[in-house]
Design a protein around this motif. Structure first.
Motif, PDB file in Angstrom:
ATOM      1  N   SER A   1      14.094   4.437  11.734  1.00  0.00           N
ATOM      2  CA  SER A   1      13.841   4.271  10.310  1.00  0.00           C
ATOM      3  C   SER A   1      12.914   3.094  10.096  1.00  0.00           C
ATOM      4  O   SER A   1      12.763   2.230  10.968  1.00  0.00           O
ATOM      5  N   PHE A   2      12.268   3.075   8.939  1.00  0.00           N
ATOM      6  CA  PHE A   2      11.396   1.960   8.590  1.00  0.00           C
ATOM      7  C   PHE A   2      11.283   1.884   7.069  1.00  0.00           C
ATOM      8  O   PHE A   2      11.532   2.868   6.357  1.00  0.00           O
ATOM      9  N   ASP A   3      10.919   0.707   6.596  1.00  0.00           N
ATOM     10  CA  ASP A   3      10.782   0.459   5.165  1.00  0.00           C
ATOM     11  C   ASP A   3       9.348   0.080   4.833  1.00  0.00           C
ATOM     12  O   ASP A   3       8.638  -0.524   5.651  1.00  0.00           O
ATOM     13  N   SER A   4       8.930   0.439   3.635  1.00  0.00           N
ATOM     14  CA  SER A   4       7.622   0.042   3.151  1.00  0.00           C
ATOM     15  C   SER A   4       7.672  -0.007   1.624  1.00  0.00           C
ATOM     16  O   SER A   4       8.630   0.473   1.005  1.00  0.00           O
ATOM     17  N   SER A   5       6.645  -0.586   1.034  1.00  0.00           N
ATOM     18  CA  SER A   5       6.569  -0.632  -0.424  1.00  0.00           C
ATOM     19  C   SER A   5       5.109  -0.693  -0.839  1.00  0.00           C
ATOM     20  O   SER A   5       4.243  -1.121  -0.064  1.00  0.00           O
ATOM     21  N   PHE A   6       4.840  -0.256  -2.043  1.00  0.00           N
ATOM     22  CA  PHE A   6       3.480  -0.281  -2.583  1.00  0.00           C
ATOM     23  C   PHE A   6       3.567  -0.163  -4.097  1.00  0.00           C
ATOM     24  O   PHE A   6       4.596   0.225  -4.651  1.00  0.00           O
ATOM     25  N   ARG A   7       2.479  -0.529  -4.754  1.00  0.00           N
ATOM     26  CA  ARG A   7       2.432  -0.462  -6.204  1.00  0.00           C
ATOM     27  C   ARG A   7       1.560   0.707  -6.671  1.00  0.00           C
ATOM     28  O   ARG A   7       0.585   1.075  -6.007  1.00  0.00           O
ATOM     29  N   LEU A   8       1.918   1.246  -7.824  1.00  0.00           N
ATOM     30  CA  LEU A   8       1.091   2.267  -8.441  1.00  0.00           C
ATOM     31  C   LEU A   8      -0.012   1.576  -9.240  1.00  0.00           C
ATOM     32  O   LEU A   8       0.273   0.682 -10.044  1.00  0.00           O
ATOM     33  N   PRO A   9      -1.253   1.960  -9.022  1.00  0.00           N
ATOM     34  CA  PRO A   9      -2.335   1.314  -9.771  1.00  0.00           C
ATOM     35  C   PRO A   9      -2.201   1.585 -11.269  1.00  0.00           C
ATOM     36  O   PRO A   9      -1.546   2.541 -11.681  1.00  0.00           O
ATOM     37  N   ASN A  10      -2.793   0.766 -12.031  1.00  0.00           N
ATOM     38  CA  ASN A  10      -2.822   0.848 -13.498  1.00  0.00           C
ATOM     39  C   ASN A  10      -1.498   0.433 -14.136  1.00  0.00           C
ATOM     40  O   ASN A  10      -1.441  -0.541 -14.872  1.00  0.00           O
ATOM     41  N   ILE A  11      -0.404   1.137 -13.838  1.00  0.00           N
ATOM     42  CA  ILE A  11       0.861   0.802 -14.497  1.00  0.00           C
ATOM     43  C   ILE A  11       1.643  -0.259 -13.732  1.00  0.00           C
ATOM     44  O   ILE A  11       2.546  -0.887 -14.280  1.00  0.00           O
ATOM     45  N   GLY A  12       1.337  -0.455 -12.438  1.00  0.00           N
ATOM     46  CA  GLY A  12       1.940  -1.537 -11.684  1.00  0.00           C
ATOM     47  C   GLY A  12       3.356  -1.312 -11.210  1.00  0.00           C
ATOM     48  O   GLY A  12       3.985  -2.236 -10.680  1.00  0.00           O
ATOM     49  N   HIS A  13       3.903  -0.116 -11.404  1.00  0.00           N
ATOM     50  CA  HIS A  13       5.260   0.138 -10.930  1.00  0.00           C
ATOM     51  C   HIS A  13       5.341  -0.045  -9.420  1.00  0.00           C
ATOM     52  O   HIS A  13       4.390   0.271  -8.693  1.00  0.00           O
ATOM     53  N   MET A  14       6.468  -0.553  -8.956  1.00  0.00           N
ATOM     54  CA  MET A  14       6.706  -0.758  -7.533  1.00  0.00           C
ATOM     55  C   MET A  14       7.429   0.462  -6.957  1.00  0.00           C
ATOM     56  O   MET A  14       8.391   0.959  -7.560  1.00  0.00           O
ATOM     57  N   ILE A  15       6.972   0.912  -5.810  1.00  0.00           N
ATOM     58  CA  ILE A  15       7.648   1.995  -5.081  1.00  0.00           C
ATOM     59  C   ILE A  15       8.211   1.418  -3.790  1.00  0.00           C
ATOM     60  O   ILE A  15       7.485   0.817  -2.996  1.00  0.00           O
ATOM     61  N   GLU A  16       9.498   1.585  -3.593  1.00  0.00           N
ATOM     62  CA  GLU A  16      10.133   1.238  -2.332  1.00  0.00           C
ATOM     63  C   GLU A  16      10.437   2.521  -1.574  1.00  0.00           C
ATOM     64  O   GLU A  16      10.930   3.504  -2.154  1.00  0.00           O
ATOM     65  N   LYS A  17      10.147   2.511  -0.267  1.00  0.00           N
ATOM     66  CA  LYS A  17      10.340   3.714   0.559  1.00  0.00           C
ATOM     67  C   LYS A  17      11.155   3.355   1.788  1.00  0.00           C
ATOM     68  O   LYS A  17      10.826   2.411   2.510  1.00  0.00           O
ATOM     69  N   HIS A  18      12.209   4.109   2.000  1.00  0.00           N
ATOM     70  CA  HIS A  18      12.999   4.000   3.231  1.00  0.00           C
ATOM     71  C   HIS A  18      12.887   5.340   3.943  1.00  0.00           C
ATOM     72  O   HIS A  18      13.312   6.376   3.419  1.00  0.00           O
ATOM     73  N   ALA A  19      12.259   5.337   5.115  1.00  0.00           N
ATOM     74  CA  ALA A  19      12.022   6.574   5.863  1.00  0.00           C
ATOM     75  C   ALA A  19      13.006   6.690   7.020  1.00  0.00           C
ATOM     76  O   ALA A  19      13.253   5.716   7.736  1.00  0.00           O
TER      77      ALA A  19
ATOM     78  N   TYR B   1      12.437  10.868   3.262  1.00  0.00           N
ATOM     79  CA  TYR B   1      11.784   9.732   2.616  1.00  0.00           C
ATOM     80  C   TYR B   1      12.583   9.402   1.355  1.00  0.00           C
ATOM     81  O   TYR B   1      12.614  10.191   0.408  1.00  0.00           O
ATOM     82  N   HIS B   2      13.242   8.259   1.349  1.00  0.00           N
ATOM     83  CA  HIS B   2      14.009   7.802   0.195  1.00  0.00           C
ATOM     84  C   HIS B   2      13.096   6.924  -0.657  1.00  0.00           C
ATOM     85  O   HIS B   2      12.705   5.828  -0.228  1.00  0.00           O
ATOM     86  N   TYR B   3      12.770   7.384  -1.859  1.00  0.00           N
ATOM     87  CA  TYR B   3      11.888   6.636  -2.748  1.00  0.00           C
ATOM     88  C   TYR B   3      12.672   6.056  -3.923  1.00  0.00           C
ATOM     89  O   TYR B   3      13.546   6.722  -4.494  1.00  0.00           O
ATOM     90  N   ARG B   4      12.351   4.815  -4.268  1.00  0.00           N
ATOM     91  CA  ARG B   4      12.830   4.189  -5.500  1.00  0.00           C
ATOM     92  C   ARG B   4      11.618   3.716  -6.288  1.00  0.00           C
ATOM     93  O   ARG B   4      10.752   3.040  -5.755  1.00  0.00           O
ATOM     94  N   ARG B   5      11.589   4.099  -7.560  1.00  0.00           N
ATOM     95  CA  ARG B   5      10.511   3.642  -8.447  1.00  0.00           C
ATOM     96  C   ARG B   5      11.082   2.557  -9.356  1.00  0.00           C
ATOM     97  O   ARG B   5      12.054   2.785 -10.082  1.00  0.00           O
ATOM     98  N   LEU B   6      10.475   1.372  -9.296  1.00  0.00           N
ATOM     99  CA  LEU B   6      10.931   0.222 -10.063  1.00  0.00           C
ATOM    100  C   LEU B   6       9.869  -0.179 -11.085  1.00  0.00           C
ATOM    101  O   LEU B   6       8.683   0.150 -10.929  1.00  0.00           O
TER     102      LEU B   6
END
Length: 266
Positions: A166-184, A199-204
């Motif tokens: 497993s591994f974790d990553s995160s990134f932001r959505l452009p324009n609106i700036g929401h954070m995405i957390e991903k646990h694979a 792929y477990h996604y959380r939108r913050l």
């Protein structure tokens, strides 16, 4: 990053369920596009290209912008909707270069042949069953004239690797700036022929403190090694002419991260 919670039944989506965030997740990834453009140039391909599993157009759009005529097929309606939206951003004289089609890789049919076929970024491994891959490659051969090339790119199979990782990553959505957390989570199937993906996604929100959405994208990928790919291509009527181990065009050797096969229809 918070540990993933057990999913609600309605929170599990098939591949393609991440279409709205896919481009943000892979916005910095274009190494395979550069590789394919270079190989198309070396092969002197001038005819229309067919891309299998085109998704949101990550590969097809820059090739169309570069002047290639491209048809992209995908089974995922959400992915294709996103690709059609992105096509609008192309210059007006380039939009007609890209056609999109909702078809299955196993049964696709066009009334024309293509100058080359591309199956980038593990598209063929979405067919975890060997019979399905054979049917796909047969359709590919039917849509290529003798001597026309096909490129298949998959992650190098590591059958002796860990059963689960497993591994974790995160990134932001452009324009609106929401954070995405991903646990694979990746698990090797009991029969050893596939990898089961979650792929477990959380939108913050933009502050990263309030959860707006959570879901899981689950699918299977075939474990394909180089010899299996060569055998399956041979059975479908292709001759392998080159092998690469990475997107920079390096040779395929033990430990290479990719298995990229270049073959021509015979």
């Amino acid at each position: 990053m918070r540990a993933p919670q057990p999913p609600r039944p309605d929170a599990v989506r098939p591949y393609g369920g991440q279409s709205q965030i896919y481009d943000a997740e892979y916005r910095a990834f274009d190494q395979d596009v550069d590789f394919l453009r270079e190989r198309l140039w070396r092969r002197g391909v001038v005819g229309e290209l067919l891309e299998l599993g085109c998704g949101t157009g990550r590969v097809a759009l820059p090739l169309a912008a570069a002047g290639y005529k491209v048809t992209g097929l995908d089974i995922s309606a959400p992915m294709l909707r996103r690709a059609r939206t992105r096509r609008l951003a192309l210059p007006a004289d380039k939009r007609a270069n890209l056609r999109l089609s909702r078809q299955d890789m196993v049964r696709f049919r066009y009334r024309r042949t293509f100058g080359a076929i591309l199956a980038p970024f593990g598209a063929l491994t979405l067919l975890a069953d060997a019979a399905a891959r054979a049917a796909c490659l047969a359709r590919c051969r039917a849509h290529l004239a003798v001597g026309s090339p096909i490129w298949i790119d998959v992650a190098a199979a590591l059958p002796d690797g860990p059963v689960t990782r497993s591994f974790d990553s995160s990134f932001r959505l452009p324009n609106i700036g929401h954070m995405i957390e991903k646990h694979a989570i990746q698990r090797r199937s009991e029969d050893g022929v596939a990898i089961e993906i979650e792929y477990h996604y959380r939108r913050l929100d933009a502050t990263g403190t309030r959860e707006l959405d959570a879901y899981i994208v689950a699918f299977r990928l075939a474990l394909l090694d180089e010899s299996t790919l060569i055998d399956e291509l041979d059975a479908a009527g292709f001759d392998v002419v080159d092998l690469f181990g990475d997107w920079s065009g390096g040779p395929s050797v033990a430990g290479s991260p990719r298995c990229i096969v270049e073959a021509i229809a015979r």
